[in-house]
Scaffold this active site. Structure first.
Site, short mmCIF file in Angstrom:
data_model
loop_
_atom_site.label_atom_id
_atom_site.label_comp_id
_atom_site.label_asym_id
_atom_site.label_seq_id
_atom_site.Cartn_x
_atom_site.Cartn_y
_atom_site.Cartn_z
N HIS A 73 0.80 -1.23 0.00
CA HIS A 73 0.00 0.00 0.00
C HIS A 73 0.84 1.29 0.00
CE1 HIS A 73 -3.51 -2.50 1.05
NE2 HIS A 73 -2.81 -3.00 2.05
O1 RIB Z 1 -5.22 -0.09 4.59
C1 RIB Z 1 -3.83 -0.04 4.40
C2 RIB Z 1 -3.22 1.01 5.26
O2 RIB Z 1 -3.46 0.70 6.62
C3 RIB Z 1 -1.69 1.08 5.12
O3 RIB Z 1 -1.27 2.39 5.36
C4 RIB Z 1 -1.21 0.17 6.21
O4 RIB Z 1 0.08 0.53 6.70
C5 RIB Z 1 -2.23 0.45 7.28
O5 RIB Z 1 -1.83 1.63 7.96
#
Ligand code: RIB
Ligand code: CA
Length: 310
Positions: free
Chosen positions: A240
């Site tokens: 992500h």
């Molecule tokens: O949903 C993904 C996000 O939530 C990313 O930033 C991961 O690190 C968590 O913080």
């Protein structure tokens, strides 16, 4: 001239990779790292951020601790994804570099006031509590922000912590509403993109062989893959947070639309949902570049090449 950025983060293995990518990229000048409670409590996110900076050989990086809870809700964490430490995988030494004395929110405000207007980009990759608190406490900084490039939300991909909401937005939806309503140039990297940035065996092996930090990065992706592969039945896990940093380095890796995105803060059923008007049917004014596509081969090639430089 390198682009000045502040990363606001809740490390988290994927946050850690994003921080390494930023530190390895001469296009970016990392003014500081502001930590927020999210994946794990603040004490651990502030510790993990320093572990990552020392792993990168950059102990001079300024790391600030910020808000330890959402604006008005109880903190929800994600140890089930990131492990008890928030950085499960290879065991790395505790940090020796200090936390900065200033609160992260004060650093955000001071920096945006001190730097020329329109020259600092904020990269939030956790819950938006620090950013929203800075905006509430010092509204004068809002027009001084060059751009906000954040990881959060989802539309076609729905949510990951509830059927409707992505974790970063869900943890502090009131903070997210403040940020999305602030009329700052906003780029959103939602699950619609990050779910196409999937690790694979070959890609993780590419990380493992990417210089000094490679083994740690591979151990982190090995760790958090287990949860996502189980959940999505995919070959790999979505990476992500590095999507935000990759966008700053090579924006052409991504495609998206300038649309209206509102945050649900009233309904328990859809709390934290990013209501993205992808088909422009609402008539509401666009407020975000909401990304939908990624050149995943190009993304992983960039990431691996840069990690090897550390
Ligand atoms: O949903 C993904 C996000 O939530 C990313 O930033 C991961 O690190 C968590 O913080
Ligand atoms: Ca994160």
């Amino acid at each position: 001239m390198a682009r000045k950025i502040i990363i606001d983060t809740d490390p988290g293995q994927d946050d850690a990779v994003a921080i390494l990518l930023a530190l390895a990229s001469p296009e970016l000048e990392l003014l500081g790292i502001t930590c927020v409670a999210g994946n794990v409590p603040l004490e651990l996110t502030a510790k993990n951020a320093r572990i990552v900076c020392e792993l990168a050989g950059r102990p001079e990086t300024r790391v600030f601790a910020g808000c330890d809870a959402p604006l008005s809700r109880k903190l929800v964490t994600a140890e089930h994804v990131h492990g008890k430490t928030g950085l499960d995988g290879l065991t790395l030494p505790d940090p020796t570099m200090p936390l900065q004395d200033r609160h992260a929110v004060d650093f955000l405000i001071d920096t945006l006031r001190a730097e020329p207007a329109g020259t600092v980009t904020l990269c939030p990759i956790g819950p938006l509590t620090n950013i929203a608190t800075a905006m509430q406490r010092a509204p004068d900084i809002i027009p001084r922000i060059q751009e906000i490039v954040l990881m959060g939300g989802g539309y076609f991909e729905g949510g990951n912590i509830t059927p409707a909401a992505e974790f970063n937005i869900y943890v502090d939806p009131e903070a997210a509403k403040i940020v999305f309503d602030a009329k700052v140039p906003l780029v959103v990297m939602p699950l619609d993109v990050t779910h196409k940035a999937l690790t694979s065996r070959a890609r993780v092996e590419g990380f493992r062989n990417a210089g000094r930090v490679g083994p740690a990065v591979a151990s982190w992706t090995d760790f958090f893959e287990r949860f996502d592969k189980e959940k999505y039945g995919s070959e790999g896990a979505p990476l992500h947070d590095p999507c935000t940093i990759a966008y700053l380095i090579k924006p052409d890796l991504f495609t998206g639309r300038h649309i209206n995105v509102e945050i649900e803060t009233g309904s328990d059923l859809t709390l934290g949902m990013t209501v993205a008007d992808w088909w422009r049917v609402s008539g509401r004014a666009p407020n975000a570049h909401f990304m939908g596509g990624i050149d995943d081969e190009g993304f992983f090639a960039l990431l691996t090449e840069r990690l090897a430089r550390l």
